[in-house]
Structures are given as C-alpha cells and as structure tokens.
Design a protein around this motif. Structure first.
Motif, PDB file in Angstrom:
ATOM      1  N   GLU A  71       0.810  -1.227   0.000  1.00  0.00           N
ATOM      2  CA  GLU A  71       0.000   0.000   0.000  1.00  0.00           C
ATOM      3  C   GLU A  71       0.841   1.274   0.000  1.00  0.00           C
ATOM      4  OE1 GLU A  71      -2.283  -0.753   3.440  1.00  0.00           O
ATOM      5  OE2 GLU A  71      -3.481  -2.356   2.493  1.00  0.00           O
ATOM      6  N   ASP A  76       1.517   0.426  -9.488  1.00  0.00           N
ATOM      7  CA  ASP A  76       0.718  -0.787  -9.302  1.00  0.00           C
ATOM      8  C   ASP A  76       1.540  -2.052  -9.551  1.00  0.00           C
ATOM      9  OD1 ASP A  76      -1.799   0.311  -8.563  1.00  0.00           O
ATOM     10  OD2 ASP A  76      -2.112   0.941 -10.633  1.00  0.00           O
ATOM     11  N   TRP A  77       2.537  -1.962 -10.418  1.00  0.00           N
ATOM     12  CA  TRP A  77       3.412  -3.115 -10.624  1.00  0.00           C
ATOM     13  C   TRP A  77       4.457  -3.145  -9.516  1.00  0.00           C
ATOM     14  CZ3 TRP A  77       3.658  -7.441 -13.454  1.00  0.00           C
ATOM     15  CH2 TRP A  77       2.713  -7.587 -14.486  1.00  0.00           C
ATOM     16  N   SER A 107       0.045 -10.787 -15.695  1.00  0.00           N
ATOM     17  CA  SER A 107      -0.064 -10.024 -14.450  1.00  0.00           C
ATOM     18  C   SER A 107       0.840 -10.547 -13.352  1.00  0.00           C
ATOM     19  CB  SER A 107      -1.514 -10.046 -13.940  1.00  0.00           C
ATOM     20  OG  SER A 107      -2.377  -9.427 -14.876  1.00  0.00           O
ATOM     21  N   ASP A 137       1.135  -7.434 -10.593  1.00  0.00           N
ATOM     22  CA  ASP A 137       0.259  -6.260 -10.640  1.00  0.00           C
ATOM     23  C   ASP A 137      -0.669  -6.323  -9.423  1.00  0.00           C
ATOM     24  OD1 ASP A 137      -1.669  -4.333 -11.171  1.00  0.00           O
ATOM     25  OD2 ASP A 137      -1.879  -4.862 -13.291  1.00  0.00           O
ATOM     26  N   ARG A 138      -0.539  -5.365  -8.507  1.00  0.00           N
ATOM     27  CA  ARG A 138      -1.336  -5.414  -7.277  1.00  0.00           C
ATOM     28  C   ARG A 138      -2.822  -5.180  -7.527  1.00  0.00           C
ATOM     29  NH1 ARG A 138       0.426   0.242  -4.201  1.00  0.00           N
ATOM     30  NH2 ARG A 138      -0.348   1.654  -5.824  1.00  0.00           N
ATOM     31  N   ARG A 139      -3.187  -4.739  -8.727  1.00  0.00           N
ATOM     32  CA  ARG A 139      -4.599  -4.617  -9.057  1.00  0.00           C
ATOM     33  C   ARG A 139      -5.233  -5.988  -9.284  1.00  0.00           C
ATOM     34  NH1 ARG A 139      -3.300  -0.386 -13.817  1.00  0.00           N
ATOM     35  NH2 ARG A 139      -1.717  -2.029 -14.054  1.00  0.00           N
ATOM     36  N   VAL A 140      -4.382  -6.996  -9.444  1.00  0.00           N
ATOM     37  CA  VAL A 140      -4.835  -8.355  -9.738  1.00  0.00           C
ATOM     38  C   VAL A 140      -4.553  -9.315  -8.584  1.00  0.00           C
ATOM     39  CG1 VAL A 140      -4.495 -10.324 -11.295  1.00  0.00           C
ATOM     40  CG2 VAL A 140      -4.552  -7.999 -12.216  1.00  0.00           C
ATOM     41  N   ARG A 142      -2.433  -9.872  -4.523  1.00  0.00           N
ATOM     42  CA  ARG A 142      -1.816  -9.286  -3.340  1.00  0.00           C
ATOM     43  C   ARG A 142      -1.199 -10.400  -2.503  1.00  0.00           C
ATOM     44  NH1 ARG A 142      -4.228  -4.567  -1.319  1.00  0.00           N
ATOM     45  NH2 ARG A 142      -2.559  -4.653   0.229  1.00  0.00           N
TER      46      ARG A 142
END
Length: 257
Positions: A71, A76-77, A107, A137-140, A142
């Motif tokens: 965070e 994002d990568w 991703s 990719d933290r959008r995908v 964690r």
C-alpha cells in the motif's frame, strides 16, 4: 531508464545485507520502499542513503507486513525482495525487457530464488531453488494476509518466469538458521496449532526429522554441499521437528483451558 515499478522490502536489523540488495536494483526504478519494523543497527539510515523511502511499521507477521508495504508503493506493478536477496543482472535485465513496450503481457511473474550457504558467496553445484511469484500487478493479486504464508495469492492465474536468478543469503550462520526458523515456528504455532489433530501431530513427531532430512539432503540436492549440505539439512529438519513439538504443546494447553 527506470520502469514504472515499485520495489518493496521489509526489514529489521539488516544493515549488513541490505546494501547489496539495493545496489543490485539501482537504476531499475525510482520507487524503492523499505518498511522497517524497528531496526537498531542503522538499517533505516542505510536505506535512505541508498535512495529508498523508509516507512516504519510495527511487526505484525509476514503477510500483514507485506500487505502494508504494498500500500505504500507508488506504482501498481510491484517487485518484492527480501533484504537478504540479491537479484543477478539477468533478472534486472529481464524485468526491464518486460516493460520495454508498456505493461508486461501477464499479471504475474515468478522468479527463481537460489539458496546460498552461510559465509558462501555463490550457489553450490546444482543448488536448490524455489520460484515464487515476486513480480506482479497489485490490481490483480496481493500478498496473503496470513502471518506465515509468505506468498502472493495468484487466484490460479497464469504466470511467466523472469530469466536468471536471485541469490538468497538467508542465513548468516547456522546459529542464525536455528533462531530464524524457531521464530517462524512461533508464528505458525499462534496461527495454525489449533487446527492440527493431536494424533497426527504425535505421529509426525516420530517421522518429521527423517522425512525432512531426506527431503532437503536428497531431493533438494543438498548432498552436493557435502558436510555443509548435511548440516544445513539437519538444521532444517530439526527445526521442523521442534515446530511439531510446539504445536503439540499448544494443543495440550488449549485442551486443558
């Protein structure tokens, strides 16, 4: 040229090892985040001097610490490294190549992490390795929130493999192996002991050492390390047996309470 990628590292008293890790990725990105949980050896000052952003966060376990670090990142990568891991040039070049034409096509990317023995500077012949997801990719995806399951939850998505390897100088000495693994077992006891069957634990207490020694010495090829490989396998197996004993003690306390 830097790539739109954040690198994050969690630390506590890593001043003797962090410098080599940061030097290995110098120039790859303009966002390196070090989340420190209270070092007293100058880790924070070293990290700042080498260009990292340092954020303090009290230790809460591996998953919570890494999710907090995710965070704090600008991009994002993300690339996650431990303070005792040194990416080799092929890894750095491979990551740069993935971003050469924009975002990578997948991703999730795995990276080979190769074990280095204490006081050694290179991997042994046929060194064992693991290939966890470390570039993602933290959008995908964690990190798991688990205290001890130190892994990215990949949701079954396809992943690529970054060329090259990261050299993992995980243990400073054999005494450090014991202390580090026992600390990890303490966290596992808190999180997992209550889920284990006492009968299964008693059976495993008899089999854990020989099975784990065989796993590391034979199947993970520590026989190629000779006497050091045998000692390394012994320390791992003995620590895992102590973990089972801790689980049993915790179960007994739960039963009597």
């Amino acid at each position: 040229m830097t790539v739109p990628l954040s690198i994050f590292i969690i630390t506590r008293n890593e001043a003797d090892r962090l410098g080599e890790t940061l030097a290995a990725v110098r120039g790859l990105t303009d966002d390196i985040v070090v989340v420190d949980s209270g070092s007293t050896d100058g880790t924070q000052e070293l990290a700042r001097r080498l260009g990292a952003r340092v954020v303090h966060h009290d230790w809460q376990g591996f998953g919570p610490q890494k999710r907090f670090a995710e965070e704090q990142c600008r991009y994002d990568w993300l690339l996650n490294l431990d303070a005792d891991e040194v990416p080799q040039p092929e890894v750095v070049g491979g990551i740069s190549a993935l971003f050469a034409e924009g975002e990578p096509p997948l991703s999730l990317y795995r990276i080979r992490i190769v074990t280095i023995y204490p006081r050694h500077h290179h991997p042994r012949l046929f060194a064992d390795f693991v290939s966890p997801v470390r570039l993602y990719d933290r959008r995908v995806a964690r990190y798991s929130p688990s205290l001890t399951d130190d892994r990215v939850v990949d949701h079954g998505l396809p992943s690529g493999l970054v060329p090259g390897a990261v050299w993992h100088f995980s243990f400073r000495s054999f005494a450090h192996i014991r202390a580090k693994l026992d600390g990890y077992s303490d966290l596992q006891t808190i999180e997992k002991a209550g889920r284990r069957s006492p009968l299964v634990l008693r059976l495993r207490l008899l089999t854990e050492y020989p099975m784990q020694f065989a796993k590391y010495f034979i199947f993970r090829r520590h026989w190629t390390g000779g006497v050091l490989g045998a000692r390394y396998s012994h320390e791992i197996a003995a620590a895992k047996q102590r973990r089972i004993r801790r689980f049993l003690e915790a179960r007994q306390k739960l039963s009597s309470s």
